[in-house]
Design an enzyme around this catalytic site. Sequence first.
Site, PDB file in Angstrom:
ATOM      1  CG  HIS A 153     -11.534  -7.752   5.499  1.00 54.00           C
ATOM      2  ND1 HIS A 153     -10.901  -8.657   6.319  1.00 54.00           N
ATOM      3  CD2 HIS A 153     -10.882  -7.814   4.305  1.00 54.00           C
ATOM      4  CE1 HIS A 153      -9.933  -9.259   5.651  1.00 54.00           C
ATOM      5  NE2 HIS A 153      -9.890  -8.759   4.425  1.00 54.00           N
ATOM      6  CD  GLU A 177      -1.737  -2.407   1.324  1.00 51.45           C
ATOM      7  OE1 GLU A 177      -0.627  -2.649   1.835  1.00 51.45           O
ATOM      8  OE2 GLU A 177      -2.540  -3.295   0.997  1.00 51.45           O
TER       9      GLU A 177
END
Lengths: 419, 327
Positions: B129, B60
């Site tokens: 998540h 990321e």
Amino acid sequence: MALEKILMPQLGESVTEGTVSNWLVQEGDHVNKYDPIAEVMTDKVNAEVPSSFTGVIKELVADEGQTIEVGELMCYIEVEGSKGEEAEVISQSQDQQEVRSDAQQDQSMKSRYSPAVMRLAQENSIDLSQVSGSGRGGRITRKDIEQIIQTGQIPNVKEEQVATSPEQKEAEYTPPTIKRKFVQADPGDKEIPVTGIRKTIAQNMVRSKTEIPHAWMMIEVDVTNLVKYRDSEKSKFKENEGYNLSYFAFFLNAVAKALKKFPQLNSSWAGDKIIQRKEINLSIAVAHEQELFVPVIKSVDEKSIKGIAKEIHTLSKKARNGNLTPQDMEGGTFTVNNTGSFGSVQSMGVINYPQAAILQVESIVKRPVIINDMFAARDMVNLCLSLDHRVLDGVICGQFMSHIKGILESISSDTTPIY
Amino acid sequence: MPVISYIQAVTQALKEEMTRDEKVFILGEDVGVRGGVFRATDGLYEQFGEARVLDTPLAESAIAGVGIGAAMYGMRPVAEMQFADFIMPAVNQIISEAAKIRYRSNNDWNCPITIRAPYGGGVHGALYHSQSVEAVFANQPGLKIVMPSTPYDVKGLLKAAIRDNDPVLFFEHKRAYRLIKGEVPEGDYTLPIGKADVKREGSDITVITYGLCVHFALQAAEKLATEGINAHILDLRTVYPLDKESIIEAASKTGKVLLITEDNKEGSIIGEVAAIISENCLFDLDAPIKRLAGPDVPSMPYAPTMEKEFMINPDKVEKAMRDLAEF
């Protein structure tokens, strides 16, 4: 249909029982949940007992005047509906009622104003004390104020003040009430339930001391002559009559004579007037175990020393045996309290409401007194007067006391025959 | 006007912007051949080719760093974080580089990057998540954080984010992707970033929220309207910097304010909203400013019952709204 019990609720901390003073419903009456069904008196509060259910009153078990313990059965109620869906519907509607009645009763937020409400009230000169709130706990919401402004029905601050000010001038002063602090018993302490008579005494005393502005004065009286006179008569009297010739009878006689001359002291404060009594009925305080009775000797001014002594004897005996009737205690116009019988030499009496004064007769004590620049041993007594300063002033009471003094100091078989 | 889903609005906006401006390109994990794990970039690889839809390694920090470099060089990158939870390795790039480059370079450089990331719970995603991460970035001047609630807002605001000359974090509620549908015009339009939107007019209480919670509030409001309680609902849309003017206006309208977020309560966006209201609206307030938020626990639980307990839902919102209305 189900039969449910309504029990005596806990009406306050430490309250263990309540007296059903009044049923507000009859058997067969339909009541809604939270409707008052009875008035109950406890030593702390007088309260209405709400129904715990919606239904029909089946049987009133407790009688009016009956004292029952907390949790004990008061009455039976037949509750509508059965189990299942129907019951659920009812309980739901009861919930709603609960919410609604809560909202109606609870006014705890009535005078909690939000910034918005304060600002709007100020800008529009709205007297918030006259606005009823739709919020929780009776709170006045911003919407309530906005609605008032919109409809134009503004309870104005200034107008209101003008309208009420003359009334306010005339209104009598009501002292602020302070809630009694909760007093708790420590382990080992004894809790003594307050009897009806004790409660009445307490109420009368509080009323007297909070309403009547008390003032006090005391004089001392030389009763050497009285003591001599009474000593010479008492054995013979006892022999003839069968009861004691007490000093108290002579004091009552003197008080009655003085009241005849100064009827101002034989009166009552009645708000817009003073009522001066025609009858001279003397209340006398008689203690019995834990209780205090105040029986009345009527028309004392018309009675001889013997007649007074006889009534003192009869009433004391009745008090000791618990036989005093309400009639025995009615109609007193002035109270004489024989505090001297306990050895007291000075006391401040609490006026027997609604009378205007009370006289305390203290112990007769032998004391050295100066007469013509020489010491003499004399029998002295203190008389203490508590007076209602709304009715009486120092001058009149001083004259009254001097007059009694004069009567007592000149007592002899010539001036005061026993029969 | 066609009715499309929240995620279709994302795809449509990306497609239209890539068609309009060839400097716009996409990079992220599985965004290319796979079309995104949520299918947000579905069909874009086929249409625009591998040069404009880049599958990146699982890094990321690199996604953000490559995007920032390209942006500073004049491109219009749209970087995707597969889940907002994964943005943490990129925080240094976003906060220390993207947010500050215009200021640091005395206006010589700027960084027109858009970073998209699905956030939020209610999908049994548990710890990695489900997070709401907006508060992490919400005190970084130089950043903008957009969190739309409806497909219409998604399309208009994503286009505006891509065209914005400074970095924009664009958080999409993953549960809304297929749950929320709405009318979206086919043609080109943008919506102003930094402007909140009144989603419902009312006069009794004001609800200020953003993202999926807007829909919970709207549902609750319809129900309460039958009881005579009319809620005014403001959708923040941009949570940083906040639209102070709209917040003050909405709060002052009723004086009773409920703030809702799915994020943990303490330190969340709505705490700042509450501060703005209390600084500006004291004399219009008729009740304490109330907050409805997730509990202050470290993460979304996995157990369905626990997740349900954590999540905001229409019942919780309705209860809080009614409570405030009755105050």
